[in-house]
Design a protein around this motif. Structure first.
Motif, PDB file in Angstrom:
ATOM      1  N   ASP A   1      76.514  34.113  38.237  1.00 39.43           N
ATOM      2  CA  ASP A   1      77.708  34.282  37.410  1.00 39.43           C
ATOM      3  C   ASP A   1      77.771  35.748  36.971  1.00 39.43           C
ATOM      4  O   ASP A   1      76.938  36.188  36.165  1.00 39.43           O
ATOM      5  N   PRO A   2      78.734  36.527  37.502  1.00 36.64           N
ATOM      6  CA  PRO A   2      78.794  37.953  37.165  1.00 36.64           C
ATOM      7  C   PRO A   2      78.948  38.232  35.664  1.00 36.64           C
ATOM      8  O   PRO A   2      78.382  39.187  35.157  1.00 36.64           O
ATOM      9  N   ALA A   3      79.707  37.395  34.949  1.00 33.57           N
ATOM     10  CA  ALA A   3      79.893  37.607  33.505  1.00 33.57           C
ATOM     11  C   ALA A   3      78.566  37.432  32.767  1.00 33.57           C
ATOM     12  O   ALA A   3      78.219  38.234  31.887  1.00 33.57           O
ATOM     13  N   ALA A   4      77.822  36.411  33.132  1.00 31.17           N
ATOM     14  CA  ALA A   4      76.498  36.214  32.527  1.00 31.17           C
ATOM     15  C   ALA A   4      75.560  37.343  32.947  1.00 31.17           C
ATOM     16  O   ALA A   4      74.743  37.819  32.150  1.00 31.17           O
ATOM     17  N   GLY A   5      75.684  37.786  34.192  1.00 27.41           N
ATOM     18  CA  GLY A   5      74.859  38.885  34.687  1.00 27.41           C
ATOM     19  C   GLY A   5      75.096  40.181  33.941  1.00 27.41           C
ATOM     20  O   GLY A   5      74.167  40.954  33.707  1.00 27.41           O
ATOM     21  N   LYS A   6      76.351  40.418  33.550  1.00 31.45           N
ATOM     22  CA  LYS A   6      76.668  41.618  32.775  1.00 31.45           C
ATOM     23  C   LYS A   6      75.930  41.589  31.441  1.00 31.45           C
ATOM     24  O   LYS A   6      75.427  42.622  30.984  1.00 31.45           O
ATOM     25  N   MET A   7      75.851  40.414  30.836  1.00 35.51           N
ATOM     26  CA  MET A   7      75.130  40.273  29.562  1.00 35.51           C
ATOM     27  C   MET A   7      73.629  40.535  29.758  1.00 35.51           C
ATOM     28  O   MET A   7      73.003  41.222  28.957  1.00 35.51           O
ATOM     29  N   VAL A   8      73.063  39.996  30.830  1.00 30.35           N
ATOM     30  CA  VAL A   8      71.635  40.203  31.107  1.00 30.35           C
ATOM     31  C   VAL A   8      71.383  41.678  31.438  1.00 30.35           C
ATOM     32  O   VAL A   8      70.381  42.259  31.030  1.00 30.35           O
ATOM     33  N   PHE A   9      72.315  42.287  32.165  1.00 30.59           N
ATOM     34  CA  PHE A   9      72.170  43.690  32.579  1.00 30.59           C
ATOM     35  C   PHE A   9      72.132  44.644  31.383  1.00 30.59           C
ATOM     36  O   PHE A   9      71.661  45.776  31.515  1.00 30.59           O
ATOM     37  N   ALA A  10      72.579  44.203  30.227  1.00 33.40           N
ATOM     38  CA  ALA A  10      72.555  45.059  29.037  1.00 33.40           C
ATOM     39  C   ALA A  10      71.166  45.632  28.798  1.00 33.40           C
ATOM     40  O   ALA A  10      71.031  46.801  28.406  1.00 33.40           O
ATOM     41  N   GLN A  11      70.117  44.861  29.075  1.00 40.92           N
ATOM     42  CA  GLN A  11      68.756  45.371  28.887  1.00 40.92           C
ATOM     43  C   GLN A  11      68.390  46.414  29.925  1.00 40.92           C
ATOM     44  O   GLN A  11      67.515  47.245  29.704  1.00 40.92           O
TER      45      GLN A  11
ATOM     46  N   ARG B   1      68.247  36.179  37.146  1.00 39.29           N
ATOM     47  CA  ARG B   1      68.156  37.114  38.270  1.00 39.29           C
ATOM     48  C   ARG B   1      69.378  36.982  39.173  1.00 39.29           C
ATOM     49  O   ARG B   1      69.964  37.979  39.593  1.00 39.29           O
ATOM     50  N   ALA B   2      69.768  35.755  39.472  1.00 38.93           N
ATOM     51  CA  ALA B   2      70.944  35.515  40.317  1.00 38.93           C
ATOM     52  C   ALA B   2      72.203  36.040  39.631  1.00 38.93           C
ATOM     53  O   ALA B   2      73.085  36.613  40.292  1.00 38.93           O
ATOM     54  N   ASP B   3      72.296  35.890  38.327  1.00 46.02           N
ATOM     55  CA  ASP B   3      73.458  36.372  37.583  1.00 46.02           C
ATOM     56  C   ASP B   3      73.539  37.904  37.631  1.00 46.02           C
ATOM     57  O   ASP B   3      74.624  38.468  37.833  1.00 46.02           O
ATOM     58  N   VAL B   4      72.415  38.580  37.461  1.00 41.86           N
ATOM     59  CA  VAL B   4      72.407  40.045  37.517  1.00 41.86           C
ATOM     60  C   VAL B   4      72.846  40.521  38.903  1.00 41.86           C
ATOM     61  O   VAL B   4      73.631  41.474  39.025  1.00 41.86           O
ATOM     62  N   ILE B   5      72.371  39.875  39.930  1.00 39.63           N
ATOM     63  CA  ILE B   5      72.759  40.254  41.296  1.00 39.63           C
ATOM     64  C   ILE B   5      74.257  40.048  41.500  1.00 39.63           C
ATOM     65  O   ILE B   5      74.935  40.909  42.078  1.00 39.63           O
TER      66      ILE B   5
END
Length: 173
Positions: free
Chosen positions: A75-85, A162-166
Motif C-alpha cells: 500500500d503506497p500510502a502506508a509505505g509513505k508513512m513508514v518511509f518517514a523514518q 517492507r512491501a508498503d515501502v516498496i
C-alpha cells in the motif's frame, strides 16, 4: 503478549547497544541473566532455519522471516508513512543525495550506481540490481544482504511494512 514484546524490545536494544559499543563492558559487574520464565519462546521455524553462511547471492531473495514478497500487496500510502523514518537519510527526489543516496527510481537500478555518491565498496561490488524482491529482502536486514554497507539501519522486521515501502518507492507521489 505485551510483556513478551517488551522483553523482545529490551533484548534487541541490548544487542544493538553491544554491537555499537564493540560488545565490551566497562563495568566489572556481571551482566544480568535471564531466567527461563523470562526468556522469549523460540519460534519453531527459527530452529529449522540453517545457520547464516554469509550474505545471500544477488539472485537469492529468501528472507529470514520466510515471507515471500509475492505473497503481499503493498500500500503506497502506508509505505509513505513508514518511509518517514527513512527520510533522515534518504529522499525520493531525483538527484538529491543526503547521508544516503536518492531512492528515486531505485527499482531496477544497480546497487552503488548513483553518480557522485560515496558508497561503501561492499555496496558498489555487490552485483545487486534492486528488484522489488531484493529490496524486500534488504529492508528486512540490510547488513545481512550487504555486509559492511554504510547504512546503519537495523531493518524492518514487519513484512507488510517492507512491501508498503516498496509500493511507495515505486510511485512516491
Amino acid at each position: 503478549m505485551v510483556r513478551m514484546k517488551t522483553v523482545a524490545a529490551v533484548v534487541a536494544l541490548s544487542a544493538l547497544t553491544a554491537a555499537c559499543s564493540g560488545g565490551g563492558s566497562e563495568s566489572s559487574e556481571p551482566a544480568p541473566t535471564t531466567t527461563e520464565a523470562e526468556a522469549p519462546a523460540a519460534e519453531p521455524e527459527a530452529a529449522a532455519m540453517p545457520a547464516d553462511t554469509g550474505p545471500p547471492a544477488a539472485d537469492d531473495f529468501s528472507t529470514k522471516d520466510g515471507v515471500e514478497y509475492a505473497s503481499l500487496t503493498g500500500d503506497p500510502a502506508a509505505g509513505k508513512m513508514v518511509f518517514a523514518q527513512c527520510r533522515t537519510c534518504h529522499v525520493t527526489d531525483p538527484g538529491v543525495n543526503k547521508t544516503g543516496p536518492s531512492l528515486a527510481g531505485i527499482v531496477g537500478r544497480e546497487a552503488g550506481s548513483i553518480e557522485g555518491f560515496n558508497y561503501s565498496e561492499a555496496n558498489k561490488t555487490s552485483g545487486i540490481t534492486w528488484t522489488e524482491e531484493k529490496l524486500f529482502q534488504y529492508l528486512e536486514n540490510p547488513q545481512r544482504v550487504i555486509p559492511k554497507t554504510k547504512m546503519i539501519f537495523a531493518g524492518l522486521p514487519d513484512a507488510q511494512k517492507r512491501a508498503d515501502v516498496i509500493a511507495y518507492l515505486k510511485n512516491p507521489s
